[in-house]
Write an enzyme that holds these catalytic residues in place. Sequence first.
Site, mmCIF file in Angstrom:
data_model
loop_
_atom_site.group_PDB
_atom_site.id
_atom_site.type_symbol
_atom_site.label_atom_id
_atom_site.label_comp_id
_atom_site.label_asym_id
_atom_site.label_seq_id
_atom_site.Cartn_x
_atom_site.Cartn_y
_atom_site.Cartn_z
ATOM 1 N N ALA A 46 -17.070 -6.088 0.843
ATOM 2 C CA ALA A 46 -17.459 -6.989 1.854
ATOM 3 C C ALA A 46 -17.580 -6.344 3.045
ATOM 4 O O ALA A 46 -16.677 -5.734 3.601
ATOM 5 C CB ALA A 46 -16.310 -8.099 1.957
ATOM 6 N N GLY A 135 0.652 6.229 6.578
ATOM 7 C CA GLY A 135 -0.384 6.813 5.891
ATOM 8 C C GLY A 135 -0.240 7.353 4.427
ATOM 9 O O GLY A 135 0.310 6.801 3.712
ATOM 10 N N LYS A 206 5.724 -1.107 11.228
ATOM 11 C CA LYS A 206 6.047 -0.217 10.439
ATOM 12 C C LYS A 206 7.676 -0.360 10.051
ATOM 13 O O LYS A 206 7.920 -0.257 8.869
ATOM 14 C CB LYS A 206 5.273 1.245 10.433
ATOM 15 C CG LYS A 206 4.004 1.184 10.330
ATOM 16 C CD LYS A 206 3.511 2.432 10.746
ATOM 17 C CE LYS A 206 2.012 2.573 10.620
ATOM 18 N NZ LYS A 206 1.287 3.736 11.637
#
Length: 428
Positions: A46, A135, A206
Amino acid sequence: MSGEKNLKVALLGCGTVGAQVARILLEDANELASRSGAGLQLIGIAVRNLESKRDVELPKELFTTDALGLIEQADVVIELLGGLDPAGQYIAAALDKGASVITGNKALIALKGAELNEVAARTGAQLRYEAAVAGAIPILRPIADSLAGDRITKVMGIVNGTTNFILDAMDTTGAAFDDVLAQAQALGYAEADPTADVGGHDAAAKAAILASLAFHTNISSEQVSTEGITEVTAEDVAAAAEAGYVIKLLAIAEQSDAGISVRVYPSLIARSHPLATVHGAFNAVFVEAENAGDLMFYGAGAGGNATASAVMGDVVAVARQIAAGAPLPNGSVAQSPRMLDFDAITTRYWIGLSVKDQSGVLAAIATVFGEHGVSIQSMSQQGDAHSGAQLRILTHQGTESALASTVEALKALDAVHSVLSVMRVEGN
Ligand SMILES: NC(=O)c1ccc[n+]([C@@H]2O[C@H](COP(=O)([O-])OP(=O)(O)OC[C@H]3O[C@@H](n4cnc5c(N)ncnc54)[C@H](O)[C@@H]3O)[C@@H](O)[C@H]2O)c1
Ligand SMILES: N[C@@H](CCO)C(=O)O
Ligand code: NA
């Protein structure tokens, strides 16, 4: 693998991370299927604009602008759009119909994670977000799974690649803040809106996720005391270097009998500290646990390929569980967090002052510290009567409230022209 299950995978977003995830799904389809015990068929991507140029050459027929239509057909949804809306609606819709979701969206998880986990628990779907924190570094699964039998007391780390890249460049090359931010954006580290990075909000999200998993509770990004790096000047960086320190944006989550504290701020750490050696967009996270002792996790905290690795790890984990038809393990028991008031945390301050260079000034300043019960560890002076004198004062441990009121009292002193900077000092 014949006779294996085939899972329909929908990808939402084809930017820095999404394009690499699509590449890996297509290039490594056979290997992923044998590792997962299920085929992973990318049924569509998408996007907002079908004609946009992508980082990776991908079959045109995969692209669609109908995200909800794609979710409707999927067993597994990978959300890499970013932002709260419509990403949150899409994830809720996927979980609600029983599709599992993998996302790198820390802003959303840190704000709505509890709600979304409830939807997942109700429908038996899985929600995973290893890419959301640090990450590529495997940090959420080690905290939630490997350390599930231990008691974590502290998590402290560099969890934002963009700000580490900026502070590191300021430290090593003396570069100006704005020039380095532009480089971090060009390299794909920064958020679509980089104020989330430099304002500390990305690191705060985070920190909230880390604290929630580490302390088996639900902590939202709104409960994180947050300061960014926009006020850090080249002079601060140089003065810190002179004193044997480096400035890093730290995320800290601590639990003691008094309560939980989660905070993000630029902080001085000694050059001999392992976190001082984390350069560029790299991240590092320290975990202290009662039985395990000190653990450190280090690696690439941002970037398309690196983050795609964490996303794909979650995709395989989700697929394995679906293929095995295994019941979901119980997650952490969510207790309401008992948050420690920020004023009550104990820290050390590094205070830069512009002062009059005349007799009696140091005595007046020392008196203010004494009156607030704050002890000075060291003091250095630059400049002279002509150019104006600058003092840099390092304190011993004090409560945030005592240290902050000391600074307020210093501002009111006749001998003090201005407070140049106030930063905390972490590590020993
Ligand atoms: N880039 C990194 O290093 C990194 C690291 C860890 C986590 N993340 C997270 O991963 C997610 C994606 O990051 P990115 O760097 O790939 O971002 P990006 O901006 O490069 O890509 C996002 C893409 O989604 C598209 N998009 C946005 N809204 C859309 C919508 N409603 N419908 C269709 N497409 C839409 C954008 O046009 C863009 O192409 C974010 O949540 C980010 O915080 C990124
Ligand atoms: N903008 C984020 C991406 C990784 O989450 C960073 O710089 O760390
Ligand atoms: Na990670």
